[in-house]
Scaffold this active site. Structure first.
Site, PDB file in Angstrom:
ATOM      1  N   LYS A   1      41.896  37.543  31.512  1.00  0.00           N
ATOM      2  CA  LYS A   1      42.006  36.512  32.550  1.00  0.00           C
ATOM      3  C   LYS A   1      42.956  35.370  32.178  1.00  0.00           C
ATOM      4  CE  LYS A   1      37.713  37.256  35.069  1.00  0.00           C
ATOM      5  NZ  LYS A   1      36.555  36.601  35.717  1.00  0.00           N
TER       6      LYS A   1
ATOM      7  N   TYR B   1      24.189  39.432  37.286  1.00  0.00           N
ATOM      8  CA  TYR B   1      23.889  40.339  38.403  1.00  0.00           C
ATOM      9  C   TYR B   1      23.234  41.641  37.964  1.00  0.00           C
ATOM     10  CZ  TYR B   1      28.360  42.567  37.152  1.00  0.00           C
ATOM     11  OH  TYR B   1      29.390  43.190  36.479  1.00  0.00           O
TER      12      TYR B   1
ATOM     13  N   ALA C   1      29.222  26.977  28.859  1.00  0.00           N
ATOM     14  CA  ALA C   1      30.550  26.354  28.867  1.00  0.00           C
ATOM     15  C   ALA C   1      31.661  27.378  28.688  1.00  0.00           C
ATOM     16  CB  ALA C   1      30.632  25.296  27.772  1.00  0.00           C
TER      17      ALA C   1
ATOM     18  N   GLY D   1      23.378  36.782  41.445  1.00  0.00           N
ATOM     19  CA  GLY D   1      24.744  36.957  40.978  1.00  0.00           C
ATOM     20  C   GLY D   1      25.553  37.995  41.723  1.00  0.00           C
TER      21      GLY D   1
ATOM     22  N   ALA E   1      32.822  31.730  32.931  1.00  0.00           N
ATOM     23  CA  ALA E   1      32.107  31.647  34.209  1.00  0.00           C
ATOM     24  C   ALA E   1      31.789  30.194  34.541  1.00  0.00           C
ATOM     25  CB  ALA E   1      30.835  32.484  34.155  1.00  0.00           C
TER      26      ALA E   1
ATOM     27  N   ASP F   1      37.050  33.661  41.500  1.00  0.00           N
ATOM     28  CA  ASP F   1      35.687  33.532  40.961  1.00  0.00           C
ATOM     29  C   ASP F   1      34.976  32.326  41.566  1.00  0.00           C
ATOM     30  OD1 ASP F   1      35.729  35.764  39.267  1.00  0.00           O
ATOM     31  OD2 ASP F   1      36.736  34.642  37.681  1.00  0.00           O
TER      32      ASP F   1
END
Length: 447
Positions: free
Chosen positions: A65, A220, A126, A241, A129, A101
């Site tokens: 990412k 999730y 932290a 989630g 996500a 996201d």
């Protein structure tokens, strides 16, 4: 009609749900598209992207990412702010990076009637996500508290500093998780706590949950985490989630093709995705009345799916060194049911199994919840006549000694519970081989 080509890039990539979710979204929007999952090692990312010509876009997951950014031609504003990309659009060979996201987080909440503007949002964690959700909350005009364990406090402080530096007027602070003060509109879990297989861990104490107006859990798998259960137990609104995962995919498709999706469509897809996730990666748990064929069908399924077969009652017998009948006779039914709960909890944390549940196991809602959290509960729905036929001549079962009256009573009492707690129901009056085939057919992905 031209067929578009998309893929998710990550390493490893084996457990991704993206192909299922995006294929369903393409079908809903009527878009002719193919979607693949491609394992790209970090050192190979640049080489892969240099041959991007046939691809219309990508989703990006761990560990790329941030690493993908130097290979892109441009970033949209939100990706630039967060320093993270999960969606790439290829237009005439030029790659633009986006992040959806935060959109997935916001849309999941809005669909549940929760709006980030003017909210106090407390985020646990932290990492990546947490970063996406903190930026989304701050951009919406909410107040953000990032709470972290001691080892992550430096990262939490850096995230808050980044928020206030990049977003004019942003209100952000940090604290240790154990020192969160006051009430909050929204409590967010952005840690792995509660994620399979550690389903009995929880990111927050019940006292903290009670101080929240709404709870959101980014985990999730499982769909119902300990945190979600705590919230619902206290009548606090809870958002799961899978909703974020599906809404962020929908936002990516809006970027790629302009498609938009209704809330009812997303709700149905969330439910289907949860079931497909468990069918693909979780255990297969067979329930049903005695004589329904759980053991034989279970062994057939294990052989055909490459899983290991396990009988819950036999598992308990091996652990205790005596038979179920002896446990009942010498220690009582209450002790056996306690052992059954322990077995359900422990087996739910294992993977790659076909489990034949005992006849009474699913009657306990805690057992049902545990087994469903780690797999798909499948009812082998045999009729009373089929059960009688299969058990004819069996002198080992006490229920058959009074002419079958108790058998009929118990069947009538248990079958509705099995049907309520199973996620898949398969008729089981035919041959056991046919029943196994029907189970496999029911496990095929929903298109």
């Amino acid at each position: 009609m031209e067929t578009l080509h998309f893929a998710v890039l990550g390493h490893p990539i084996g457990h991704t749900m993206s192909p299922l979710i995006h294929s369903r979204l393409f079908s809903l929007s009527g878009t002719a598209a193919r979607y693949a999952a491609i394992d790209v090692a970090p050192e190979s990312l640049g080489d892969f992207l240099s041959g991007r010509g046939e691809w219309n876009g990508f989703n990006i997951t761990i560990p790329h990412k941030r690493a993908i950014i130097p290979f892109l031609d441009s970033l949209d504003q939100k990706a630039l702010l967060t320093g993270s990309v999960n969606t790439v659009k290829n237009e005439a060979g030029k790659l633009t990076g986006y992040t959806t996201d935060g959109d997935g987080f916001r849309l999941a909440l809005e669909h549940a009637g929760v709006f980030l503007r003017d909210c106090r949002t407390v985020i646990l964690g932290a990492g990546g996500a947490a970063r996406a959700m903190a930026f989304e909350a701050a951009l919406a005009g909410g107040r953000v508290t990032v709470a972290a364990r001691e080892h992550s406090l430096a990262a939490a402080k850096e995230l808050c500093a980044d928020l206030t530096r990049k977003i004019p007027g942003a209100a952000a602070d940090t604290c240790p998780i154990g020192e969160i003060s006051g009430g909050m509109d929204l409590l967010v879990n952005a840690t792995p706590a509660g994620m399979y297989p550690n389903i009995n861990s929880c990111a927050a104490e019940e006292d903290l949950v009670r101080r929240a107006g709404c709870v959101f859990d980014a985990v999730y798998n499982p769909d119902e985490t300990m945190l979600i259960r705590l919230a619902e137990k206290n009548n606090i609104r809870a958002v799961r989630g899978m909703a974020m995962l599906v809404w962020q995919a929908a936002a990516a498709q809006t970027i790629w093709t302009g498609a938009r999706f209704g809330a009812e469509e997303i709700d149905r897809l969330c439910g289907d995705a949860v079931l497909e996730m468990k069918k693909k990666f979780g255990n297969l748990v067979l329930c049903g009345f005695m004589g329904s064929g759980k053991t034989t069908v279970g062994r057939l399924l294990a052989e055909q799916t490459g899983r290991r077969f396990l009988d819950m009652d036999q598992w308990i017998e091996e652990r205790e060194g005596c038979s179920v009948a002896q446990i009942f006779a010498e220690r009582g039914e209450s002790r056996f049911r306690a052992l059954e709960r322990e077995a359900a909890c422990e087996l739910s944390r294992k993977t790659g199994l076909v489990i034949a549940a005992g006849g009474g196991a699913l009657l306990d809602p805690e057992n049902a919840r545990a087994l469903r959290s780690g797999g798909t509960v499948i009812l082998l729905d045999a009729s009373l006549n089929a059960v009688r036929s299969r058990l004819k001549g069996d002198r080992t079962r006490p229920l058959l000694r009074d002419g079958g009256g108790e058998l009929e009573r118990l069947y009538g009492a248990r079958l509705p519970v099995y049907r309520e707690r199973a996620e898949v129901t398969v008729p089981a009056d035919g041959s056991l081989e046919e029943t196994a085939r029907l189970v496999l057919k029911a496990l095929e992905p929903v298109r």
